[in-house]
Design a protein around this motif. Structure first.
Motif, short mmCIF file in Angstrom:
data_model
loop_
_atom_site.label_atom_id
_atom_site.label_comp_id
_atom_site.label_asym_id
_atom_site.label_seq_id
_atom_site.Cartn_x
_atom_site.Cartn_y
_atom_site.Cartn_z
N ASP A 1 -3.01 6.86 -3.47
CA ASP A 1 -3.13 5.89 -2.36
C ASP A 1 -3.56 4.56 -2.98
N GLU B 1 -6.70 -1.50 -3.89
CA GLU B 1 -7.14 -0.11 -3.69
C GLU B 1 -6.85 0.74 -4.92
N ASP C 1 0.89 -1.16 0.00
CA ASP C 1 0.00 0.00 0.00
C ASP C 1 0.92 1.21 0.00
MN MN Z 1 -3.85 2.81 1.07
#
Ligand code: MN
Ligand code: GLY
Ligand code: MN
Length: 442
Positions: free
Chosen positions: A255, A422, A244
């Protein structure tokens, strides 16, 4: 003028108009916004990496402290008092190579005290920033809630300039993610989280201060810690890896999370990872203006319940029981996503109007922070995950619901950790734009 310079010009013009109407509505004659002050550690002379006041960063792509920005309704150009002291310990901040300063009336000062003197009378002015005491001494109204609520409500909506910056942050982060994927693929008997982190930086190339947050890179069971920051140099038998990691572009954050499993990883872990990827894509496809983020979160839990029942991690119940009895919460203990912008966890996820009223907590998911219907031109993350977290699962082993869990399979999966996928999504009227997959299709 480059495309980005044109977009920045429009962004500032839009800010000038928005601020004029907000200041008039809130009955202020103007506002001073500070760039902020660095955080110095207790009893120390060392500072944390500087993050500017986001309200300042919304106007100026400058990441150094102490500058003051003064905005008055009706002024075409805000005044930027730019603090650049004579210094030889640190390089003084400079605007020599900045392409954006033409939109401001810039006043250079070398002295802290001169900063405020340059602004003249500030009667009936608000102040936005961390130096509230200093502002109050000068009779400004520091950080008034009504003004901040109006500014946050607007800041959640991204201008075309901001969307472009977020896209470019994604493009930069994508270089790192591709390098990390290849580096992990090359690990055989041992792996290194530090080597993955360094591969990410090298690919940019980026330094630590170009990251939008401290990178999260976990191999095997460490991937089940949601915010794992250690960077182990030697990890035996690497099977799975979660990264991440983002990047900054002119102060705007990417992100992005990806999870990888080697061919030799547990077949059920690999099957769940494949399933999670299609769930994530389906959730992204449901993003559009007026969609309720809370409903997306609930739909995510239902889909994860179906997947966990299908692979046999959960048993003896249907997806509705799995969600309503909080079984899925043990595998996904965080929200589906959040607003994204200058701040990684950007503003107004709970806010339901410009006055600053907040959506009431949901009864089923009381800790959710992104709850309300989405608006066109907001940017959000969609980041479902499934984790095998011993501390959460252990609490279920002797609970009434224990029979719903397939403990033999869960114990086999715990060493492989967890997974999250994500992407960063621009919300549009009847659709959306995935700012991440265009650079990272995997
Ligand atoms: Mn993240
Ligand atoms: N990187 C922190 C988050 O995904 O929210
Ligand atoms: Mn996130």
């Amino acid at each position: 003028m480059t495309d980005l310079a044109k977009l920045f010009n429009e962004h500032v013009q839009q800010r000038v108009q928005t601020y004029s109407s907000i200041l008039n509505d809130c009955q202020f004659d103007g506002v001073v916004i500070s760039a902020g002050v660095p955080h110095v550690y207790f009893e120390d002379d060392q500072e944390a990496a500087f993050h500017p006041n986001p309200h300042f960063a919304h106007w100026c792509p400058e990441s150094s402290p102490y500058h003051l920005l003064c905005i008055k309704p009706g002024d075409k150009k805000p005044t930027l008092v730019f603090y650049s002291p004579d210094d030889y310990w640190h390089e003084p901040p400079s605007l020599a190579h900045s392409d954006w300063t033409g939109h401001f009336h810039v006043v250079m000062v070398k002295d802290m005290d001169q900063r405020w003197q340059q602004l003249g009378s500030l009667s009936n002015f608000a102040f936005v920033g961390p130096e509230a005491d200093e502002a109050r001494k000068r009779q400004l109204i520091a950080n008034p809630r009504n003004l901040l609520a109006r500014l946050d409500w607007q800041r959640a909506l991204k201008s075309p300039y901001e969307v472009r910056c977020l896209e470019l942050a994604n493009a930069l982060a994508a270089k790192g993610h591709k390098a990390v994927k290849d580096t992990f693929a090359g690990f055989k008997q041992t792996g290194s989280e530090l080597a993955l982190h360094l591969a990410y930086l090298q690919a940019g190339p980026m330094s630590e201060t170009d990251l939008s947050y401290n990178s999260i890179i976990g191999i095997n069971e460490k991937s089940a810690f949601l915010h794992y920051h250690a960077k182990r140099q030697h990890v035996a038998n690497p099977q799975t890896m979660l990264i991440d990691c983002g990047a900054l572009y002119r102060g705007y954050c990417a992100d992005i999370t990806r999870t990888f499993a080697k061919d030799s990883a547990h077949p059920v872990f690999k099957e769940i990872l494949k399933g999670l990827d299609s769930i994530q894509l389906k959730l992204v496809d449901a993003v559009k203006a007026d969609a309720s983020f809370l409903s997306l979160h609930k739909s995510c839990h239902e889909q994860i319940a179906e997947l966990l029942l299908q692979v046999g991690v959960l048993k003896s119940c249907d997806k509705h029981t799995a969600v309503s009895q909080n079984l899925t919460f043990n595998f996904l203990p965080h929200g589906l996503g959040h607003m994204l912008g200058i701040q990684v966890h950007d503003v107004a996820g709970k806010q339901i109007n410009e006055r600053g009223d907040e959506a009431p907590p949901d009864q089923e998911f009381p800790r959710l922070r992104t709850l309300r219907p989405l608006r066109s031109n907001e940017v959000i993350t969609i980041e479902p995950g499934i984790y095998f977290i011993p501390t959460l699962l252990d609490k279920c082993r002797n609970a009434d619901s224990s029979n719903y869990f397939n403990w033999r399979l869960i114990d086999e999966l715990i060493p492989f950790g967890g997974m999250r996928i994500e992407d960063n999504i621009l919300v549009l009227k009847d659709s959306r734009e995935n700012l991440t997959r265009k650079f990272i299709p995997f």
